[in-house]
Design a protein around this motif. Structure first.
Motif, PDB file in Angstrom:
ATOM      1  N   LYS A   1       6.055  -8.245   0.635  1.00  0.00           N
ATOM      2  CA  LYS A   1       6.802  -7.741  -0.518  1.00  0.00           C
ATOM      3  C   LYS A   1       8.180  -8.374  -0.595  1.00  0.00           C
TER       4      LYS A   1
ATOM      5  N   SER B   1       6.504  -4.474 -12.103  1.00  0.00           N
ATOM      6  CA  SER B   1       5.798  -3.200 -12.222  1.00  0.00           C
ATOM      7  C   SER B   1       5.895  -2.385 -10.941  1.00  0.00           C
ATOM      8  N   GLN B   2       6.046  -3.053  -9.837  1.00  0.00           N
ATOM      9  CA  GLN B   2       6.148  -2.358  -8.559  1.00  0.00           C
ATOM     10  C   GLN B   2       7.583  -1.978  -8.226  1.00  0.00           C
TER      11      GLN B   2
ATOM     12  N   ASP C   1       3.972   4.152  -5.869  1.00  0.00           N
ATOM     13  CA  ASP C   1       3.269   2.881  -6.007  1.00  0.00           C
ATOM     14  C   ASP C   1       2.999   2.234  -4.653  1.00  0.00           C
ATOM     15  N   LYS C   2       3.824   2.588  -3.687  1.00  0.00           N
ATOM     16  CA  LYS C   2       3.698   1.916  -2.407  1.00  0.00           C
ATOM     17  C   LYS C   2       2.320   2.105  -1.783  1.00  0.00           C
TER      18      LYS C   2
ATOM     19  N   TYR D   1       3.861  -8.405 -11.760  1.00  0.00           N
ATOM     20  CA  TYR D   1       3.483  -7.423 -10.751  1.00  0.00           C
ATOM     21  C   TYR D   1       4.715  -6.903 -10.018  1.00  0.00           C
TER      22      TYR D   1
ATOM     23  N   GLU E   1      -0.551   2.283  -3.237  1.00  0.00           N
ATOM     24  CA  GLU E   1      -1.558   1.413  -3.828  1.00  0.00           C
ATOM     25  C   GLU E   1      -1.255  -0.059  -3.549  1.00  0.00           C
ATOM     26  N   CYS E   2      -0.030  -0.350  -3.193  1.00  0.00           N
ATOM     27  CA  CYS E   2       0.367  -1.735  -2.991  1.00  0.00           C
ATOM     28  C   CYS E   2      -0.185  -2.241  -1.663  1.00  0.00           C
TER      29      CYS E   2
ATOM     30  N   GLU F   1       9.227   5.014  -7.030  1.00  0.00           N
ATOM     31  CA  GLU F   1       8.968   3.824  -6.233  1.00  0.00           C
ATOM     32  C   GLU F   1       7.913   4.077  -5.168  1.00  0.00           C
TER      33      GLU F   1
END
Lengths: 215, 215
Positions: A156, A207-208, A145-146, A204, A148-149, A142
DNA sequence: ATTTTTGTCAGGGAAACCCCTAATGACTCC
DNA sequence: GGAGTCATTAGGGGTTTCCCTGACAAAAAT
């Protein structure tokens, strides 16, 4: 007597002998049959009525995956333990989807195989320890990805509810803010991600790992 | 030399001695420290800089889960292998979320523990075989629910798109029918399932396996 | 043969949504 | 300390979507 009956399905002669010998050493079960193709496995499953089938994946004709699917379709009570040299994620998932109750690599040591057979016969599931890491993606990855988010924490949060199908009003009530605030957040999210369609946002969010089936 | 360094965190004296003895028999690593609480584990992680920590869950003060979270926060390179007697799903999930790379039950045999340590040191994940069944719910139990599903094929198709966040217009284009048709289907779905909120439909679709995160 | 389900469509009003604008506080960067 | 950026909070007005009520023919069930 009521010893569990085990059937072997493998086309590698030498390995088959080894397994047969190994399983014979333990007096908890008996081997009732040996086949060397997927078709034979399906045909003989009803005849020998085993409690468990030790199934290879790569076999002539229909492979072990498809054989498993057919056997579980007709005889759901038969447990199937995949014994294969494939350590790929895809095979594991396909085997489980087909109805297998266990997955062991051929490089496993004797005690592991015996333990696996015992576990599956008890109605539990046995996954070869290093293979199970494929099954919980999203648990550990988890944080990666943060970075790039580009979304803020609040955004969120809003996206999560949007992806779950909540209306803006419902989200507003949930977060104790105005509907307009939620709408703005959503607009900024769409802008940042360059996604205008709601369905894209859902994908999305999935995926996140913002939404997860395993709650 | 560069033998991997292992740290033990457990407050059960007897067991600790056993583990220490067992791990000492293998000449692949060395034990650099032993602590008996979560706080000590966090404090000493930086001092001893181990490659792997064998961590119990139930310890005085902050437990092994919280200790794992803090250690992984500050020193992500340290691998943590949970060694516990808890075989509950919840502990496994929490441990993995906290950043553990492995999970072994204390009833494991010697070879399993050594194998687990070896696996985790190699950067892979080791989950006690019978525990991993918790991680793939939804893989095997999809068909059981389908029988009770009162929706027609077309309705399920529509519901799928609805749950994925498609608008009626988009669904209509996808299925080559009028928007009004899609609306009617959705109305029937809501009626049959007695769910008026879109979010409820999303949850239902997920529970029915109509949409799946694991693609 | 008749009832129920299914798939298809429409109209009108209500609700949700989108676009633009903007105030406030927090934060960084000279 | 001001200037700029960003997060969070909103409002107005227009557009789209959604919901409710009907409708009808084909298919399936009874």
């Amino acid at each position: 007597m009521d010893k569990p009956k085990i059937m072997l399905a493998d086309d590698h002669g030498v390995l088959l002998s080894g397994i047969q010998l190994l399983l014979s050493k333990v007096d908890e079960w008996e081997i009732v049959g040996i086949v060397s193709s997927g078709e034979e496995a399906v045909e003989n499953a009803s005849l020998w009525d085993p409690d468990l089938i030790l199934m290879d994946i790569s076999m002539p004709g229909i492979g072990g995956i498809e054989a498993t699917r057919q056997i579980k379709e007709k005889f759901p009570h038969i447990k199937i333990l995949m014994l294969t040299m494939f350590s790929e994620e895809d095979y594991l998932k396909k085997a489980l989807k087909a109805g297998a109750s266990g997955y062991v690599l051929k490089k496993a040591v004797d005690t592991e195989l015996i333990s696996a057979v015992r576990t599956v016969l008890q109605g539990e599931t046995y996954i070869y320890p290093t293979m199970s890491s494929f099954l919980f993606k999203g648990f550990t990855e988890e944080k990666k990805d943060k970075d790039e988010c580009p979304l803020s924490a609040r955004e969120k949060e809003v996206l999560k509810y949007v992806a779950l199908g909540f209306t803006y009003q419902e989200i507003a009530d949930e977060l104790f803010v105005s509907v307009k605030t939620v709408e703005t957040h959503k607009a900024r999210i769409s802008d940042k991600l360059n996604m205008k369609k709601r369905s894209e946002l859902v994908r999305y969010a999935v995926s996140q790992g913002l939404i997860s089936i395993n709650e």
